[in-house]
Design an enzyme around this catalytic site. Structure first.
Site, PDB file in Angstrom:
ATOM      1  N   LYS A   1       0.888  -0.996   0.272  1.00  0.00           N
ATOM      2  CA  LYS A   1       0.036  -0.106  -0.096  1.00  0.00           C
ATOM      3  C   LYS A   1       0.916   1.092   0.257  1.00  0.00           C
ATOM      4  CE  LYS A   1      -1.995   2.885   1.865  1.00  0.00           C
ATOM      5  NZ  LYS A   1      -1.808   4.457   1.528  1.00  0.00           N
TER       6      LYS A   1
ATOM      7  N   GLY B   1       7.091   5.241   8.838  1.00  0.00           N
ATOM      8  CA  GLY B   1       6.225   6.593   8.716  1.00  0.00           C
ATOM      9  C   GLY B   1       6.025   7.131   9.956  1.00  0.00           C
ATOM     10  N   SER B   2       5.013   7.746  10.488  1.00  0.00           N
ATOM     11  CA  SER B   2       5.079   8.342  11.631  1.00  0.00           C
ATOM     12  C   SER B   2       4.712   7.430  12.769  1.00  0.00           C
ATOM     13  CB  SER B   2       3.962   9.401  11.697  1.00  0.00           C
ATOM     14  OG  SER B   2       2.523   8.778  11.328  1.00  0.00           O
TER      15      SER B   2
ATOM     16  N   THR C   1       1.019   6.665  13.355  1.00  0.00           N
ATOM     17  CA  THR C   1       0.119   5.626  12.374  1.00  0.00           C
ATOM     18  C   THR C   1       1.087   4.303  12.699  1.00  0.00           C
ATOM     19  OG1 THR C   1      -0.004   7.281  10.773  1.00  0.00           O
ATOM     20  CG2 THR C   1       0.070   5.154  10.014  1.00  0.00           C
ATOM     21  N   GLY C   2       2.311   4.315  13.371  1.00  0.00           N
ATOM     22  CA  GLY C   2       3.008   2.996  13.554  1.00  0.00           C
ATOM     23  C   GLY C   2       2.151   2.424  14.706  1.00  0.00           C
TER      24      GLY C   2
ATOM     25  N   GLU D   1       9.458   1.547  11.171  1.00  0.00           N
ATOM     26  CA  GLU D   1      10.766   2.581  10.915  1.00  0.00           C
ATOM     27  C   GLU D   1       9.917   3.702  11.348  1.00  0.00           C
ATOM     28  OE1 GLU D   1      12.325   5.177   9.861  1.00  0.00           O
ATOM     29  OE2 GLU D   1      12.797   4.663   8.063  1.00  0.00           O
TER      30      GLU D   1
ATOM     31  N   CYS E   1      13.688  10.040   7.263  1.00  0.00           N
ATOM     32  CA  CYS E   1      13.570   9.830   8.462  1.00  0.00           C
ATOM     33  C   CYS E   1      14.698   9.775   9.115  1.00  0.00           C
ATOM     34  CB  CYS E   1      13.162   8.223   8.474  1.00  0.00           C
ATOM     35  SG  CYS E   1      13.851   7.233   6.999  1.00  0.00           S
TER      36      CYS E   1
ATOM     37  N   GLU F   1       9.756  15.402  15.685  1.00  0.00           N
ATOM     38  CA  GLU F   1      10.453  15.377  14.412  1.00  0.00           C
ATOM     39  C   GLU F   1       9.526  16.666  13.389  1.00  0.00           C
ATOM     40  OE1 GLU F   1       9.199  12.023  11.850  1.00  0.00           O
ATOM     41  OE2 GLU F   1      11.199  11.718  11.601  1.00  0.00           O
TER      42      GLU F   1
HETATM   43  P1  NAI Z   1       1.833   8.475   7.838  1.00  0.00           P
HETATM   44  O1  NAI Z   1       2.793   7.900   8.703  1.00  0.00           O
HETATM   45  O2  NAI Z   1       0.547   8.685   8.431  1.00  0.00           O
HETATM   46  O3  NAI Z   1       1.541   7.855   6.503  1.00  0.00           O
HETATM   47  C1  NAI Z   1       2.779   6.695   6.071  1.00  0.00           C
HETATM   48  C2  NAI Z   1       1.734   5.679   5.241  1.00  0.00           C
HETATM   49  O4  NAI Z   1       0.859   5.020   6.166  1.00  0.00           O
HETATM   50  C3  NAI Z   1       1.063   5.971   4.063  1.00  0.00           C
HETATM   51  O5  NAI Z   1       1.145   5.186   3.063  1.00  0.00           O
HETATM   52  C4  NAI Z   1      -0.365   6.264   4.622  1.00  0.00           C
HETATM   53  O6  NAI Z   1      -1.595   6.047   3.613  1.00  0.00           O
HETATM   54  C5  NAI Z   1      -0.310   5.074   5.686  1.00  0.00           C
HETATM   55  N1  NAI Z   1      -1.324   5.134   6.555  1.00  0.00           N
HETATM   56  C6  NAI Z   1      -1.662   6.331   7.425  1.00  0.00           C
HETATM   57  N2  NAI Z   1      -2.831   5.970   8.243  1.00  0.00           N
HETATM   58  C7  NAI Z   1      -2.911   4.743   8.337  1.00  0.00           C
HETATM   59  C8  NAI Z   1      -3.469   3.691   9.167  1.00  0.00           C
HETATM   60  N3  NAI Z   1      -4.373   4.158  10.144  1.00  0.00           N
HETATM   61  N4  NAI Z   1      -3.569   2.314   8.627  1.00  0.00           N
HETATM   62  C9  NAI Z   1      -2.524   2.103   7.726  1.00  0.00           C
HETATM   63  N5  NAI Z   1      -1.887   2.748   7.331  1.00  0.00           N
HETATM   64  C10 NAI Z   1      -1.927   4.196   7.324  1.00  0.00           C
HETATM   65  O7  NAI Z   1       2.561   9.966   7.635  1.00  0.00           O
HETATM   66  P2  NAI Z   1       1.831  11.424   7.214  1.00  0.00           P
HETATM   67  O8  NAI Z   1       0.599  11.576   7.818  1.00  0.00           O
HETATM   68  O9  NAI Z   1       1.973  11.420   5.657  1.00  0.00           O
HETATM   69  O10 NAI Z   1       2.831  12.403   7.730  1.00  0.00           O
HETATM   70  C11 NAI Z   1       2.960  12.623   8.891  1.00  0.00           C
HETATM   71  C12 NAI Z   1       4.245  12.881   9.622  1.00  0.00           C
HETATM   72  O11 NAI Z   1       4.767  11.708   9.724  1.00  0.00           O
HETATM   73  C13 NAI Z   1       5.441  13.591   9.000  1.00  0.00           C
HETATM   74  O12 NAI Z   1       5.522  14.720   9.205  1.00  0.00           O
HETATM   75  C14 NAI Z   1       6.446  12.859   9.449  1.00  0.00           C
HETATM   76  O13 NAI Z   1       7.098  13.381  10.709  1.00  0.00           O
HETATM   77  C15 NAI Z   1       6.002  11.283   9.972  1.00  0.00           C
HETATM   78  N6  NAI Z   1       6.835  10.589   8.472  1.00  0.00           N
HETATM   79  C16 NAI Z   1       7.925   9.833   8.748  1.00  0.00           C
HETATM   80  C17 NAI Z   1       8.610   8.807   7.725  1.00  0.00           C
HETATM   81  C18 NAI Z   1       9.515   8.153   7.718  1.00  0.00           C
HETATM   82  O14 NAI Z   1      10.302   8.111   6.755  1.00  0.00           O
HETATM   83  N7  NAI Z   1       9.959   7.947   9.025  1.00  0.00           N
HETATM   84  C19 NAI Z   1       7.660   9.004   6.577  1.00  0.00           C
HETATM   85  C20 NAI Z   1       6.557   9.882   6.439  1.00  0.00           C
HETATM   86  C21 NAI Z   1       6.000  10.506   7.476  1.00  0.00           C
END
Ligand code: NAI
Ligand code: MG
Length: 495
Positions: free
Chosen positions: A189, A242-243, A246-247, A264, A298, A397
């Site tokens: 996804k 990701g965040s 969400t993790g 991660e 990240c 972050e």
């Molecule tokens: P996010 O962590 O919500 O999104 C990342 C992925 O998770 C996307 O594919 C999204 O569709 C999916 N996702 C979101 N909610 C979900 C759920 N309930 N169940 C399953 N999958 C889900 O990140 P977002 O909202 O785009 O960015 C917010 C913050 O997250 C950023 O400002 C940053 O601090 C952090 N982030 C960190 C990343 C990293 O590389 N460690 C990458 C992206 C965001």
């Protein structure tokens, strides 16, 4: 109007045909027919659309992956054959490198050269895991008289990969490379903001010889397709970047089925500059570590800890460099591009405004190019300092081009500040003192510690992952193959 290379791939993707899910080797839309419009971050204009998948689409993808794992030719294939397919995938990525780089750059807004660097790393991942597939083996364990015992590494089964938007090609490659090498099947996804290269890679995987159902892609929103996938009982293992919030949601969903996870979750990674360091060598690395990908990395080096005797000198030179940085459209290939979307741009701007309101001094601010389109999501780089180690800016972050500087004195304080957040992903230590290099590197709690350097992103061979809020499990390198498999012990009683 922005100029983007007019490649075949971009033209295909811009038509609805290519921007489809890939399930059981077929390109299909969401069963509901719903779609999500895709805008380029450099100008905010819609240039493609992807399926808005829901539960039934995820069900179909998991079913396809399950069947391919349980009964398909994949389960009978040798590790060598799987490796050859991954190696071939790497070759196909190389053959399509310009188109993939242009597409990634347009979809995420990252400067063109970063798109090209991401493709280069992607090729290495498939090459590396292609070569590694048949090098993983178990061991024989001395046991009771009359017994022979050996271990093998078994795939989990169906692996769900939930991918963020910052490095879609690279993060997909580290997940897919390791998972497929070990014989798992995949449901990916991708992030709603950056799904296009994932679809293209799944297409190339079919061309490379991946049997249908082995590499499935369902696009859509996190709360819909993502949540449906994370909690799906047909999924055996979940990997996510990701965040932290969400993790937590994904781990809770996976816990309903008691499934294993790799998480991660980013960082607040420090670069520690001692007074005896080669400051000229450190400066460009410190700038790049926070500017690369607009700080949306990240492993971004978002804190710089500078020993007091050189704090003024180092931050003065850092300020000079920050003031010269300019955010530009991806195709201008400048210092940095726009941020990924309006929400992220607003989030970063709000964190900057809050830090200023809290009285944290701004040491320097870069700019946004005059000709950057109004509709783009630009943020000028900002250097803050000195920052209170308890401030939100020191702890959270930002995921934008924002660097926080802190003074310290001596090793004790350096280690305390470096470890003074809930995160622990990456760190850099800069000193010419060999003993101190080892002492400080040993005491910093991070998944990777660089001494006199800092490698945001690259190093596909190097195990990568976090302590604390940065997550758990390890990706990249040979270790990822362990996360993507489990030990089976076979015990023979032959008397
Ligand atoms: P996010 O962590 O919500 O999104 C990342 C992925 O998770 C996307 O594919 C999204 O569709 C999916 N996702 C979101 N909610 C979900 C759920 N309930 N169940 C399953 N999958 C889900 O990140 P977002 O909202 O785009 O960015 C917010 C913050 O997250 C950023 O400002 C940053 O601090 C952090 N982030 C960190 C990343 C990293 O590389 N460690 C990458 C992206 C965001
Ligand atoms: Mg996009």
């Amino acid at each position: 109007m922005l100029k983007t290379p007019d490649t075949k791939l971009l033209r295909t993707v811009a038509q609805d045909r290519a921007a489809l899910n890939i399930i059981a080797g077929k390109m299909v839309g969401a069963q509901s027919g719903a779609r999500i419009e895709i805008a380029c971050p450099s100008d905010g204009r819609v240039f493609a659309s992807i399926p808005r998948s829901g539960q039934s689409d995820v069900d179909a993808a998991v079913r396809a992956a399950r069947q391919a794992f349980d009964a398909g030719p994949w389960s009978r294939m040798t590790a060598t054959e799987r490796g050859r397919i991954l190696t071939r995938l790497g070759e196909l990525v190389a053959e399509n490198r310009d188109e993939l780089a242009a597409l990634e750059s347009r979809d995420t807004g990252k400067p063109a050269r970063q798109g090209a660097a991401d493709v280069a790393a992607t090729i290495r991942y498939y090459e590396y895991y292609g070569g590694a597939a048949d090098k993983v083996h178990g061991s024989q364990i001395p046991f009771l008289d009359g017994y022979t015992v050996f271990t093998t590494r078994e795939p989990h089964g169906v692996v769900a990969g939930i991918i963020p938007w910052n490095y879609p090609l690279q993060i997909l490659a580290r997940v897919a490379g390791a998972a497929l090498a070990m014989g798992n099947t995949l449901v990916i996804k991708p992030a709603e903001d950056a799904s296009l290269t994932t679809i293209r890679i799944a297409e190339l995987a079919l061309e490379a010889g991946c049997p249908p159902g082995v590499f499935n892609v369902v696009t859509g929103y996190g709360g819909e397709a993502g949540a449906a996938l994370a909690g799906h009982p047909g999924v055996d293992y979940v990997t996510f970047t990701g965040s932290p919030a969400t993790g937590t949601a994904i781990q809770s969903a996976a816990a309903q089925n008691n499934r294993g996870v790799t998480m991660e979750l980013g960082g607040k990674s420090p670069q520690v500059i001692f007074a005896d360091a080669d400051l000229d060598a450190a400066l460009p690395v410190v700038v790049n570590a926070i500017i690369q990908n607009g700080g949306q990395t990240c492993s971004a080096g978002s804190r710089v800890l500078v020993e007091r005797p050189v704090f003024a000198e180092f931050t003065a030179e850092l300020s000079r460099r920050f003031a010269a940085l300019v955010a530009e459209p991806h195709c201008a290939d400048g210092d940095l591009g726009p941020l990924i979307n309006v929400r992220q741009a607003q989030r970063v701007a709000a964190m900057i405004a809050d830090a200023q309101a809290a009285g944290i001094p701004v040491l320097a601010k870069g700019g946004v190019a005059d000709d950057a389109p109004d509709g783009g999501y630009y943020q000028a780089p900002v250097l803050f300092g000195p920052v209170d180690p308890a401030a939100v800016l020191a702890q959270e972050e930002v995921f934008g081009p924002v660097l926080a500087a802190f003074p310290f004195q001596g090793e004790e304080e350096a280690v305390r500040l470096a470890n003074g957040t809930d995160y622990g992903l990456v760190a850099g230590v800069w000193t010419r003192d060999g003993g101190r290099q080892h002492r400080v590197a040993k005491r910093i709690r991070a998944g990777q510690v660089y001494v006199n350097g800092y490698g945001a992103g690259g190093g596909i061979e190097l195990p990568f992952g976090g302590f604390g809020k940065s997550g758990h499990g390890r990706e990249k390198g040979f270790e990822a193959l362990m996360d993507m498999s489990a030990t089976k012990t076979t015990i023979f009683n032959h008397g």
